[in-house]
Design an enzyme around this catalytic site. Sequence first.
Site, PDB file in Angstrom:
ATOM      1  N   GLY A 153      34.042  81.149 106.892  1.00 15.09           N
ATOM      2  CA  GLY A 153      32.802  81.464 106.180  1.00 15.09           C
ATOM      3  C   GLY A 153      31.729  81.920 107.153  1.00 15.09           C
ATOM      4  O   GLY A 153      32.011  82.296 108.293  1.00 15.09           O
ATOM      5  N   SER A 154      30.498  81.840 106.691  1.00 19.17           N
ATOM      6  CA  SER A 154      29.382  82.322 107.516  1.00 19.17           C
ATOM      7  C   SER A 154      29.098  81.335 108.658  1.00 19.17           C
ATOM      8  O   SER A 154      29.482  80.158 108.585  1.00 19.17           O
ATOM      9  CB  SER A 154      28.135  82.438 106.639  1.00 19.17           C
ATOM     10  OG  SER A 154      27.840  81.160 106.095  1.00 19.17           O
ATOM     11  N   VAL A 197      27.125  78.235 107.350  1.00 17.54           N
ATOM     12  CA  VAL A 197      27.939  77.169 106.749  1.00 17.54           C
ATOM     13  C   VAL A 197      28.810  76.500 107.818  1.00 17.54           C
ATOM     14  O   VAL A 197      28.980  75.278 107.828  1.00 17.54           O
ATOM     15  CB  VAL A 197      28.777  77.730 105.565  1.00 17.54           C
ATOM     16  CG1 VAL A 197      29.864  76.746 105.148  1.00 17.54           C
ATOM     17  CG2 VAL A 197      27.867  78.038 104.377  1.00 17.54           C
ATOM     18  N   GLY A 198      29.320  77.296 108.741  1.00 14.16           N
ATOM     19  CA  GLY A 198      30.160  76.744 109.817  1.00 14.16           C
ATOM     20  C   GLY A 198      29.415  75.699 110.642  1.00 14.16           C
ATOM     21  O   GLY A 198      29.960  74.654 110.998  1.00 14.16           O
ATOM     22  N   GLU A 252      36.185  79.610 111.602  1.00 17.83           N
ATOM     23  CA  GLU A 252      36.404  81.066 111.569  1.00 17.83           C
ATOM     24  C   GLU A 252      35.183  81.671 110.885  1.00 17.83           C
ATOM     25  O   GLU A 252      35.126  81.768 109.662  1.00 17.83           O
ATOM     26  CB  GLU A 252      37.683  81.399 110.778  1.00 17.83           C
ATOM     27  CG  GLU A 252      38.956  80.811 111.362  1.00 17.83           C
ATOM     28  CD  GLU A 252      39.440  81.549 112.604  1.00 17.83           C
ATOM     29  OE1 GLU A 252      38.873  82.604 112.951  1.00 17.83           O
ATOM     30  OE2 GLU A 252      40.388  81.052 113.237  1.00 17.83           O
ATOM     31  N   CYS A 283      35.201  90.023 107.869  1.00 20.24           N
ATOM     32  CA  CYS A 283      34.633  89.408 109.072  1.00 20.24           C
ATOM     33  C   CYS A 283      34.789  90.357 110.256  1.00 20.24           C
ATOM     34  O   CYS A 283      33.979  90.356 111.174  1.00 20.24           O
ATOM     35  CB  CYS A 283      35.304  88.074 109.349  1.00 20.24           C
ATOM     36  SG  CYS A 283      37.091  88.192 109.380  1.00 20.24           S
TER      37      CYS A 283
END
Length: 505
Positions: free
Chosen positions: A247-248, A251-252, A269, A303
């Site tokens: 995710g972004s 959020v990571g 990731e 991504c």
Amino acid sequence: MQADKYGIRGILRTLNIEEINHGATTGTEWFKTRGEALTSYSPADGSAIATVNQATWDDYELVMAKATDAFRTWRMVPAPKRGEIVRQIGNRLREYKEPLGSLVSYEMGKIYQEGLGEVQEMIDIADYAVGLSRQLYGFTMHSERERHRMYDQYHPLGVVGVISAFNFPVAVWAWNAMIAMVAGDVVVWKPSSKVMLSAIAVHRIIGSVLEENNVPEGVLNLVAGSSRNIGDDFLADKRIPLISVTGSTRVGRHVSKIVGERLGRTILELGGNNAIIVSQYGNLNMALRASLFGAVATAGQRCTSTRRLLIHDCIFDKFRDKLIEAYKQLKIGHPLDPDTVVGPLVDRDAVKNFLNAQEQIKKEGGRIVYGGQVLVGEGYGSGCYVVPCIAEVENHYKIVQEETFAPILYLIKYKTMDEAIEHHNNVPQGLSSAIFSKNILETERFLSHEGSDCGIANVNIATNGAEIGGAFGGEKDTGGGRESGSDAWKAYMRTSPPNFRWLRV
Ligand code: NAD
């Protein structure tokens, strides 16, 4: 659903997607979830596809109880036998490649060929994992003590939590789940709320394989619920030794904080800000095609999408003009139309971000040289179709330093390779990168530790796309995780090197 030109109804029937679906399963058993109903709308035409009664925390608890139980059984199944189940899952996905690829395309908005490509990645990683199930190797070492030997052993970890991004509704799960499964782990998947139906379809397809092989309930699990209900408590759940999140970066970071607090492991990731260096020594036709494909494929929502082009000063104007000509030829339309090259963005929020980014570019002194409009009129009723945009900018602009998840391609000039590499690495993210050059001194330098600082560095191919055979992932704000091939499987296992003493008897 509007006139069913693309046979969506038949596709949903084939995939056993009903009008109202339940959001939680432990394999073949589906729970009667009673969470908030969420309808999935297609960005292709704005139609309601189907509804999911989302999983609640109570459903999650039921799933987790089965998952923790199943781990005790599953870890005792020999790895090659676990691989045999994965082989059958890969084959079942082969049978459903077209309908599943179509649903991915219709629900997320990527074009049909990309939907098929995504399912093919699931099949490929299943094949890879089958081979891996006989190759979970460790080293042996000489001990410093007499009559001792030492060796690496890899043991299964336990329950692996998989959180996936909207732009790869099904493949990200497979990259994680197929490897975790042969490693002896069990998986709890929380898909993106934007593409829950694709996740449900995957579990409907693989459920038959689990049933035919008497795989215990709880090995492959799905909890399709909102991050409000299955969010921070899921991350904080000590029963899950590893959480893999795609995710972004925002959020990571959040995931990392909560899982880190309990000393759990993560595979992160996250976002990219990928550049191609177009050297004056490159094959410019090749570079042009790659830049175009890299920037507009999946409407810039990968991504690994190409976001920045660093172009040598002496070819800048010519390259920009040719690129604009190529952009003018792009067919933008319904993702299931075989002629379409660029489909819609995932939703109207994504369109807003696309427009806001352009405002920001102009404010900072950049120049939009092509595209950027929202399309209206017949075929564009969902409000999610845009014309991919090209902008001349400087690398240090705040907006250029961020990942805007939309088809905006930044053009930046450079004069020397030092300057190109400096610009290239001077962003917070570090996922994918490429150089187009036939000058071996340039390409070797780019691939060296003095060159690209990304997890993926390519020569004469674009930044997007990745083969499952290599470990996939990126550095810096991309999170440092690795998935798929190479030795990425080690993250799904724990080592325990015994020191073994033998005796004369
Ligand atoms: P996002 O960060 O908004 O969401 C990712 C996932 O996290 C979603 O499933 C979301 O529901 C979940 N989530 C959010 N908050 C949570 C919480 N508190 N607890 C549990 N789960 C939570 O990302 P997105 O918009 O779905 O996807 C786009 C982003 O993903 C881009 O930044 C893109 O670069 C990145 N991405 C990275 C890779 C990679 O391999 N590096 C691959 C695909 C996408």
